[in-house]
Design a protein around this motif. Structure first.
Motif, PDB file in Angstrom:
ATOM      1  N   TRP A 127       0.874  -1.174   0.064  1.00 15.43           N
ATOM      2  CA  TRP A 127      -0.074   0.119   0.284  1.00 15.43           C
ATOM      3  C   TRP A 127       0.967   1.253  -0.047  1.00 15.43           C
ATOM      4  N   PRO A 128       0.541   2.349  -1.020  1.00  9.41           N
ATOM      5  CA  PRO A 128       1.497   3.363  -1.109  1.00  9.41           C
ATOM      6  C   PRO A 128       1.714   4.118   0.132  1.00  9.41           C
ATOM      7  N   GLU A 129       0.711   4.577   0.821  1.00  6.89           N
ATOM      8  CA  GLU A 129       0.945   5.629   1.988  1.00  6.89           C
ATOM      9  C   GLU A 129       1.268   4.871   2.939  1.00  6.89           C
ATOM     10  N   PRO A 130       2.002   5.529   4.123  1.00  4.77           N
ATOM     11  CA  PRO A 130       2.649   5.006   5.447  1.00  4.77           C
ATOM     12  C   PRO A 130       1.214   4.597   6.120  1.00  4.77           C
ATOM     13  N   GLY A 131       0.441   5.679   6.477  1.00  6.73           N
ATOM     14  CA  GLY A 131      -0.810   5.487   7.085  1.00  6.73           C
ATOM     15  C   GLY A 131      -1.654   4.235   6.672  1.00  6.73           C
ATOM     16  N   ASP A 132      -1.741   4.109   5.453  1.00  7.64           N
ATOM     17  CA  ASP A 132      -2.521   2.813   4.778  1.00  7.64           C
ATOM     18  C   ASP A 132      -1.827   1.624   5.240  1.00  7.64           C
ATOM     19  N   ARG A 133      -0.081   1.583   5.269  1.00  7.36           N
ATOM     20  CA  ARG A 133       0.236   0.517   5.623  1.00  7.36           C
ATOM     21  C   ARG A 133       0.021   0.081   6.836  1.00  7.36           C
ATOM     22  N   VAL A 134       0.008   1.193   7.934  1.00  8.71           N
ATOM     23  CA  VAL A 134      -0.225   0.838   9.080  1.00  8.71           C
ATOM     24  C   VAL A 134      -1.612   0.325   9.398  1.00  8.71           C
ATOM     25  N   ALA A 135      -2.733   0.745   8.652  1.00  3.15           N
ATOM     26  CA  ALA A 135      -3.971   0.214   8.665  1.00  3.15           C
ATOM     27  C   ALA A 135      -4.005  -1.288   8.374  1.00  3.15           C
ATOM     28  N   ALA A 136      -3.100  -1.646   7.333  1.00  4.65           N
ATOM     29  CA  ALA A 136      -3.072  -2.858   6.534  1.00  4.65           C
ATOM     30  C   ALA A 136      -2.490  -4.031   7.864  1.00  4.65           C
ATOM     31  N   ASP A 137      -1.497  -3.328   8.583  1.00  6.17           N
ATOM     32  CA  ASP A 137      -1.020  -4.104   9.320  1.00  6.17           C
ATOM     33  C   ASP A 137      -1.810  -4.629  10.531  1.00  6.17           C
ATOM     34  N   VAL A 138      -2.708  -3.420  11.068  1.00  2.45           N
ATOM     35  CA  VAL A 138      -3.617  -3.624  12.204  1.00  2.45           C
ATOM     36  C   VAL A 138      -4.684  -4.497  11.441  1.00  2.45           C
ATOM     37  N   ALA A 139      -5.165  -4.717  10.310  1.00  2.00           N
ATOM     38  CA  ALA A 139      -6.073  -5.612   9.837  1.00  2.00           C
ATOM     39  C   ALA A 139      -5.434  -6.867   9.784  1.00  2.00           C
ATOM     40  N   ALA A 141      -3.250  -8.058  11.849  1.00  3.46           N
ATOM     41  CA  ALA A 141      -3.288  -8.675  13.342  1.00  3.46           C
ATOM     42  C   ALA A 141      -4.673  -9.038  13.727  1.00  3.46           C
ATOM     43  N   ALA A 142      -5.660  -8.286  13.347  1.00  8.52           N
ATOM     44  CA  ALA A 142      -7.021  -8.685  13.557  1.00  8.52           C
ATOM     45  C   ALA A 142      -7.499 -10.118  12.974  1.00  8.52           C
ATOM     46  N   ALA A 143      -7.129 -10.345  11.840  1.00  3.11           N
ATOM     47  CA  ALA A 143      -7.294 -11.627  11.326  1.00  3.11           C
ATOM     48  C   ALA A 143      -6.608 -12.643  11.822  1.00  3.11           C
ATOM     49  N   ARG A 144      -5.204 -12.684  12.231  1.00  5.90           N
ATOM     50  CA  ARG A 144      -4.498 -13.436  12.796  1.00  5.90           C
ATOM     51  C   ARG A 144      -4.976 -13.894  14.413  1.00  5.90           C
ATOM     52  N   ALA A 145      -5.628 -13.048  15.029  1.00 13.17           N
ATOM     53  CA  ALA A 145      -6.397 -13.018  16.244  1.00 13.17           C
ATOM     54  C   ALA A 145      -7.732 -13.558  16.192  1.00 13.17           C
ATOM     55  N   ASP A 146      -8.332 -14.096  14.947  1.00 14.15           N
ATOM     56  CA  ASP A 146      -9.369 -14.938  14.516  1.00 14.15           C
ATOM     57  C   ASP A 146     -10.568 -13.548  14.542  1.00 14.15           C
ATOM     58  N   ARG A 147     -10.123 -12.534  14.177  1.00 12.08           N
ATOM     59  CA  ARG A 147     -11.184 -11.379  14.022  1.00 12.08           C
ATOM     60  C   ARG A 147     -11.198 -11.029  12.606  1.00 12.08           C
ATOM     61  N   THR A 148     -11.970 -10.004  12.151  1.00  9.93           N
ATOM     62  CA  THR A 148     -11.988  -9.449  11.076  1.00  9.93           C
ATOM     63  C   THR A 148     -11.371  -8.079  10.908  1.00  9.93           C
ATOM     64  N   GLY A 149     -10.451  -7.702  10.123  1.00 14.10           N
ATOM     65  CA  GLY A 149      -9.802  -6.254   9.803  1.00 14.10           C
ATOM     66  C   GLY A 149     -10.589  -5.749   8.791  1.00 14.10           C
ATOM     67  N   ARG A 150     -10.549  -4.308   8.893  1.00 14.01           N
ATOM     68  CA  ARG A 150     -11.370  -3.711   7.661  1.00 14.01           C
ATOM     69  C   ARG A 150     -10.614  -2.260   7.654  1.00 14.01           C
ATOM     70  N   PHE A 151     -10.370  -1.608   6.685  1.00 12.05           N
ATOM     71  CA  PHE A 151      -9.996  -0.204   6.202  1.00 12.05           C
ATOM     72  C   PHE A 151     -10.088   0.144   4.963  1.00 12.05           C
ATOM     73  N   ARG A 152      -9.938   1.425   4.746  1.00 15.54           N
ATOM     74  CA  ARG A 152     -10.228   2.137   3.239  1.00 15.54           C
ATOM     75  C   ARG A 152      -8.990   2.625   2.753  1.00 15.54           C
ATOM     76  N   ALA A 153      -8.414   2.405   1.605  1.00 12.56           N
ATOM     77  CA  ALA A 153      -7.100   2.920   1.279  1.00 12.56           C
ATOM     78  C   ALA A 153      -7.274   2.985  -0.412  1.00 12.56           C
ATOM     79  N   PRO A 154      -6.388   3.973  -0.819  1.00 11.83           N
ATOM     80  CA  PRO A 154      -6.393   4.227  -2.193  1.00 11.83           C
ATOM     81  C   PRO A 154      -5.164   3.406  -2.798  1.00 11.83           C
ATOM     82  N   SER A 155      -4.929   3.440  -4.068  1.00 15.23           N
ATOM     83  CA  SER A 155      -4.006   2.858  -4.994  1.00 15.23           C
ATOM     84  C   SER A 155      -3.845   3.274  -6.205  1.00 15.23           C
ATOM     85  N   GLY A 156      -2.860   3.160  -6.884  1.00 14.94           N
ATOM     86  CA  GLY A 156      -2.477   3.699  -8.363  1.00 14.94           C
ATOM     87  C   GLY A 156      -1.892   5.456  -8.078  1.00 14.94           C
TER      88      GLY A 156
END
Length: 397
Positions: A127-139, A141-156
């Motif tokens: 993911w291009p933006e640092p803030g989006d990469r953090v959101a992806a890492d959080v998502a 971590a949530a999935a590894r903990a048997d939960r669902t992670g979600r965020f919105r981010a741009p690409s391109g």
């Protein structure tokens, strides 16, 4: 089952297609061979030879088993082909990740979200933006903990990005714990742009409501200050509110971005047009003016028309009003507007300035940096306005 599949695949495809009897013959031969394995082969492997009876079951049993294996393999291939078509038809980006976030599989649609997400790379880092990469890492971590992670981010590209609504969920293994991760990204670019546009419109609406309320407050203050009686104040105030209402109708037809000057003049003069032909004449080139200019000009024309109906040209059947405008200058263009009354009773300058004259002489000049003159020759009132076109069009699209 694997051995059965190997033997089945060894059958020539053209023979199977041409001759069903030949296919059955081959199956029977294979079944007979399996029932009686070579004794020397078992001896070479250091195992005792089987009894003469070979593997249990008749040739018909083995033929049925091979046919069943062939059918199951055909169903499996058809299921895999259908799944592949289903994933290819999906507009979503579907990616399978290892628990550490490494991309293991990417659907055809997944190659666009984001562009760098390829097999073997770190999904969050793509993911291009640092803030989006953090959101992806959080998502993740949530999935590894048997939960669902979600965020919105741009690409391109930054100029024309695609926006994605991303959901990361666990893929459970046989033990019920997360074995891998599933990242599904849906293209929500149009919805995101609509939300941005709606937020912008709400901010603009709040700004315009505040301006309108301030204008209404000023109109009320000036009306009460100059009216001789409460009844007269109410009548004048109601008329001015109606002028503002008509101006808003014109702006709404222009989506609050701009309005044609001819439409503004027509709306302001509509209450004063009667059956007499040529009572009010309006002429000029097509000019768009901004929301603030629409409100101010509407009030100005309302005041001029009201005074003309009480004391000037519109109080007499023979009276006429001409409203004309044009554009002057080449680079810094100037809007020139003229109000000319004729055919009415003789006019004299008022003993004191009222709300209309103060609006015309002060508000227009202060708001648009132009020049205005209000004269009272005996033949009829004349108002001339000159203002920079850019200032009059402030706020237009």
């Amino acid at each position: 089952m694997v051995a059965h599949d190997t033997y089945a695949e060894s059958i020539p495809a053209d023979l199977t297609a041409r001759d069903e009897a030949a296919r059955r013959h081959v199956l029977r031969e294979e079944a007979a061979r399996l029932r009686v394995p070579p004794r020397d082969a078992r001896a070479q492997a250091g195992r005792p030879a089987l009894p003469t009876g070979g593997f249990p079951g008749s040739a018909a049993d083995w033929e049925a088993r091979l046919a069943t294996a062939e059918e199951l393999n055909a169903r499996l291939r058809a299921s895999e082909a259908f799944t592949a078509r289903l994933l290819a038809a999906s507009r979503d980006s579907i990616q399978v990740l290892a628990l550490d976030g490494t991309v293991q599989w990417v659907s055809e649609g997944g190659r666009a979200a984001p562009d760098e997400a390829v097999v073997g790379t770190a999904w969050a880092a793509s993911w291009p933006e640092p803030g989006d990469r953090v959101a992806a890492d959080v998502a993740l971590a949530a999935a590894r903990a048997d939960r669902t992670g979600r965020f919105r981010a741009p690409s391109g590209s930054r100029d024309d990005p695609r926006w994605w609504d991303v959901v990361v969920s666990p893929i459970h293994g046989p033990d019920g714990h997360p074995e891998r991760l599933l990242a599904v990204a849906r293209d929500v670019t149009e919805a995101h742009r609509a939300e941005e546009q709606q937020a912008l419109l709400m901010q603009e609406m709040a700004h315009r409501v505040k301006n309108t309320l301030a204008l209404v407050q000023a109109v009320a203050t000036q009306t009460l200050r100059s009216a001789p009686t409460v009844e007269a104040a109410m009548k004048a105030f109601n008329g001015r509110l109606m002028a503002l209402s008509d101006a808003h109708d014109v702006l709404i037809r222009g989506a609050w971005a701009a309005a044609d000057l001819a439409a503004v003049v027509e709306a302001a003069m509509a209450p004063h047009i009667d059956a007499v032909a040529g009572r009010v004449i309006a002429a000029g080139p097509g000019v768009s003016v901004g929301p603030r200019s629409v409100l101010t000009l509407s009030l100005m024309l309302h005041e001029l028309a009201t005074n003309a109906a009480k004391y000037g040209a519109l109080s007499s059947p023979s009276g006429r009003v001409a409203i004309t405008w044009d554009l002057a200058g080449a680079d810094d263009r100037v809007l020139r507007l003229r109000w000319q009354e004729s055919g009415g009773p003789a006019v004299a300058p008022p003993s004191r300035g009222g709300f209309g004259s103060r609006l015309i002489e002060r508000s227009l000049v202060h708001s648009f940096g132009g020049r205005v003159s209000l004269r009272y020759p005996p033949v009829g009132v004349v108002m001339e306005l000159e203002a920079p076109l850019a200032a009059m069009q402030e706020g237009t699209a």
